[in-house]
Design an enzyme around this catalytic site. Structure first.
Site, PDB file in Angstrom:
ATOM      1  CG  ASP A  21       0.485   0.106   9.485  1.00  0.00           C
ATOM      2  OD1 ASP A  21       0.115   0.958  10.314  1.00  0.00           O
ATOM      3  OD2 ASP A  21       0.846   0.387   8.331  1.00  0.00           O
ATOM      4  CE  LYS A  32      -3.039   0.516   3.494  1.00  0.00           C
ATOM      5  NZ  LYS A  32      -2.840   1.750   4.266  1.00  0.00           N
ATOM      6  CB  SER A  33       3.844   2.265   1.964  1.00  0.00           C
ATOM      7  OG  SER A  33       3.288   2.161   3.240  1.00  0.00           O
ATOM      8  NE  ARG A  37      -5.414   8.236  11.123  1.00  0.00           N
ATOM      9  CZ  ARG A  37      -4.739   7.443  10.283  1.00  0.00           C
ATOM     10  NH1 ARG A  37      -5.367   6.899   9.250  1.00  0.00           N
ATOM     11  NH2 ARG A  37      -3.462   7.208  10.458  1.00  0.00           N
ATOM     12  NE  ARG A  97       6.274   6.453   0.696  1.00  0.00           N
ATOM     13  CZ  ARG A  97       5.392   6.257   1.682  1.00  0.00           C
ATOM     14  NH1 ARG A  97       4.272   5.578   1.454  1.00  0.00           N
ATOM     15  NH2 ARG A  97       5.627   6.723   2.898  1.00  0.00           N
ATOM     16  CB  SER A 150       5.199   9.984  11.392  1.00  0.00           C
ATOM     17  OG  SER A 150       4.342  10.105  10.273  1.00  0.00           O
ATOM     18  CD  GLN A 176       0.557   8.365   7.312  1.00  0.00           C
ATOM     19  OE1 GLN A 176       0.011   9.226   7.993  1.00  0.00           O
ATOM     20  NE2 GLN A 176      -0.014   7.201   7.042  1.00  0.00           N
ATOM     21  CE  LYS A 189      -0.021   4.390  12.893  1.00  0.00           C
ATOM     22  NZ  LYS A 189       0.692   5.133  11.847  1.00  0.00           N
ATOM     23  N   GLY A 219      -4.986   7.878   5.622  1.00  0.00           N
ATOM     24  CA  GLY A 219      -4.070   8.859   6.202  1.00  0.00           C
ATOM     25  C   GLY A 219      -2.850   9.061   5.325  1.00  0.00           C
TER      26      GLY A 219
HETATM   27  C1  S3P Z   1       2.660   4.788   6.177  1.00  0.00           C
HETATM   28  C2  S3P Z   1       3.222   5.165   7.377  1.00  0.00           C
HETATM   29  C3  S3P Z   1       2.695   4.755   8.685  1.00  0.00           C
HETATM   30  C4  S3P Z   1       1.708   3.605   8.571  1.00  0.00           C
HETATM   31  C5  S3P Z   1       0.751   3.785   7.425  1.00  0.00           C
HETATM   32  C6  S3P Z   1       1.504   3.883   6.115  1.00  0.00           C
HETATM   33  C7  S3P Z   1       3.263   5.287   4.926  1.00  0.00           C
HETATM   34  O1  S3P Z   1       2.058   5.865   9.280  1.00  0.00           O
HETATM   35  O2  S3P Z   1       0.985   3.455   9.768  1.00  0.00           O
HETATM   36  O3  S3P Z   1      -0.157   2.696   7.347  1.00  0.00           O
HETATM   37  O4  S3P Z   1       2.954   4.749   3.846  1.00  0.00           O
HETATM   38  O5  S3P Z   1       4.068   6.227   4.985  1.00  0.00           O
HETATM   39  P1  S3P Z   1       2.903   6.946  10.114  1.00  0.00           P
HETATM   40  O6  S3P Z   1       3.931   7.465   9.223  1.00  0.00           O
HETATM   41  O7  S3P Z   1       1.935   8.028  10.505  1.00  0.00           O
HETATM   42  O8  S3P Z   1       3.430   6.195  11.302  1.00  0.00           O
END
Ligand code: S3P
Length: 444
Positions: free
Chosen positions: A326, A28-29, A129, A33, A174, A176, A353, A101
């Protein structure tokens, strides 16, 4: 797309041995991207193995709204015609990031240094959030932010016309936050620097380098210092998305706790910044083999061979939390089937989360007969080698990982376990149900 469907209750029952191959979806990440960097590159990026979960589809729609051409060619195969760094157009409508998020925070970063205005919204979970963790550093670049009370969605960002580069130390571990700042730094002149005291997933850095940006990471006493040179011309790249270790965690956990199981999970990312659950499971005595280690699309991958195992409780140190952030919900399920306590420390981020995951897991596990305690920053599960209870329905709070965790628990508990709403599973793992059923899981 905001969550509006009717709740979809699901139930899992004690199952016979799980057998076969689990082809889990793309990461997913990395999928988010790939779409965002594809949209910021000049020309056409070809993506294979993209996760077609709702979170990622919402990011694809957002990239279209900012002017990129995004096209689905076949299963997991997508083409993005990018507009170049600084080339985003102003969206005509509100950007709805649904449950994601990662989607909303990374896209806010990607547009914050371009002179367009956009309003972001999401479902009930995302609207609870915190967004200040991203909008605060983005304001340093010169954009203007308006948000609801508590810096929550909906958020409107007026992108900076004359952005300045930023040096920013992330206050919480984080990826993110780190990624939002780096993506904003793309259209700022000079060098944008992010410092993180704990390493977090590094897909943004890897992919930016792959697309031709000048980006370096230095490990210093302050932590990891990541330096990006602004205003690069990003060159489109073929992106082969590896399979998601966070999604793989569910069939892996199921095979570990259902007696007689043996499954194979091919092509899973083994990026060290995502590997904490697997390190922990091995410490617990899990029989997991990593075969055919190789590199795919700039990420290390391997095939996992997993067998039912006798497990013992362990203490997970706080410095490992970011690399398995996660995976704590599913680890807390596995911990019930281990002998002795499993202590998870440094996990306060779980409280913000898709749901407060400490509260949701504690409530659901206790309702199903487990012994669990927590503090603001930790959770302890007293494992007794099985889950003698079950029988309760669990509130999932629009959280896909809470739903999947309890459905896995129900495969090996004495009584069936239900969840009030399994529909959010489609955000990250749309084929979860048929995939688990093919392995022999009694879920429906
Ligand atoms: C993610 C970062 C994580 C993770 C999320 C995916 C990402 O969050 O919990 O499911 O793709 O960068 P945080 O960066 O807020 O910890």
């Amino acid at each position: 797309m905001s969550h509006s469907a009717e709740p979809l209750p699901m139930t899992a029952r004690r199952s016979g041995p799980l057998k076969g191959e689990a082809q889990v979806p793309g990461d997913k990440s990395i999928s988010h991207r790939a779409l965002i960097l594809g949209a910021l590159a000049v020309g056409e990026t070809h993506i294979t193995g993209l996760l077609e979960g709702q979170d990622v589809l919402d990011t694809a729609s957002a990239m279209q709204a900012f002017g990129a051409r995004v096209e689905r060619l076949g299963e997991g195969e997508w083409k993005v015609h990018g507009v170049g760094v600084g080339g985003f157009a102003e969206p005509e409508a509100v950007i709805d990031c649904g449950n994601s998020g990662t989607g909303v925070r990374l896209i806010m970063g990607a547009m914050a240094t371009t002179p367009v205005t956009a309003t972001f919204t999401g479902d009930a979970s995302l609207s609870r959030r915190p967004m200040g963790r991203v909008t605060d550093p983005l304001e340093l670049f010169g954009c203007e932010v308006t948000a609801r009370e508590g810096k929550r969605l909906p958020v409107t960002i007026k992108g900076a016309a004359e952005p300045v580069p930023v040096r920013y130390k992330t206050p919480v571990a984080s990826a993110q936050i780190k990624s939002a700042v780096l993506l904003a730094g793309l259209n700022a002149p000079g060098q944008t620097v992010v410092i993180e005291s704990e390493p977090t997933r590094d897909h943004t850095e890897r992919m930016l380098a792959g697309f031709g940006a000048s980006i370096t990471t230095e490990v210093t006493e302050e932590g990891r210092v990541i330096t990006l040179t602004g205003r690069p011309e990003l060159k489109p790249q073929p992106v082969a998305v590896p399979r998601d270790p966070s999604s793989a965690a569910f069939p892996v956990a199921a095979a570990l706790i259902v007696p007689g199981s043996e499954i194979r999970v091919p092509g899973v990312s083994r990026n060290p910044t995502r590997d904490g659950l697997y390190v922990t499971l091995l410490e617990m005595g899990a029989d997991i083999r990593f075969e055919n280690a190789r590199e795919e699309g700039g990420e290390p991958v391997a095939d996992l061979l997993v067998r039912h195992s006798a497990l013992k409780g362990v203490t997970v140190p706080p410095e490992r939390a970011a690399s398995m952030i996660d995976e704590f919900p599913i680890l807390s399920v596995v911990a019930c089937f281990a002998e002795g306590p499993t202590v998870m420390r440094g996990v306060h981020e779980l409280r913000v989360k898709e749901s407060d995951r400490i509260a949701a897991m504690e409530a659901g596990l206790i309702a199903n007969g487990a012994r669990v305690t927590s503090t603001e920053d930790s959770m302890t599960v007293e494992g007794s080698g099985g889950l003698a209870g079950g029988g309760a329905s669990v509130v999932t709070h629009l959280d896909h990982r809470i739903a999947m965790s309890f459905l896995v628990a129900g495969l090996a508990s004495d009584q069936p376990i239900s969840v009030d709403d399994g529909s959010p599973i489609a955000t990250s793992f749309p084929d979860f149900l048929p995939l688990m059923q093919r392995l022999g899981a009694a879920i429906g």
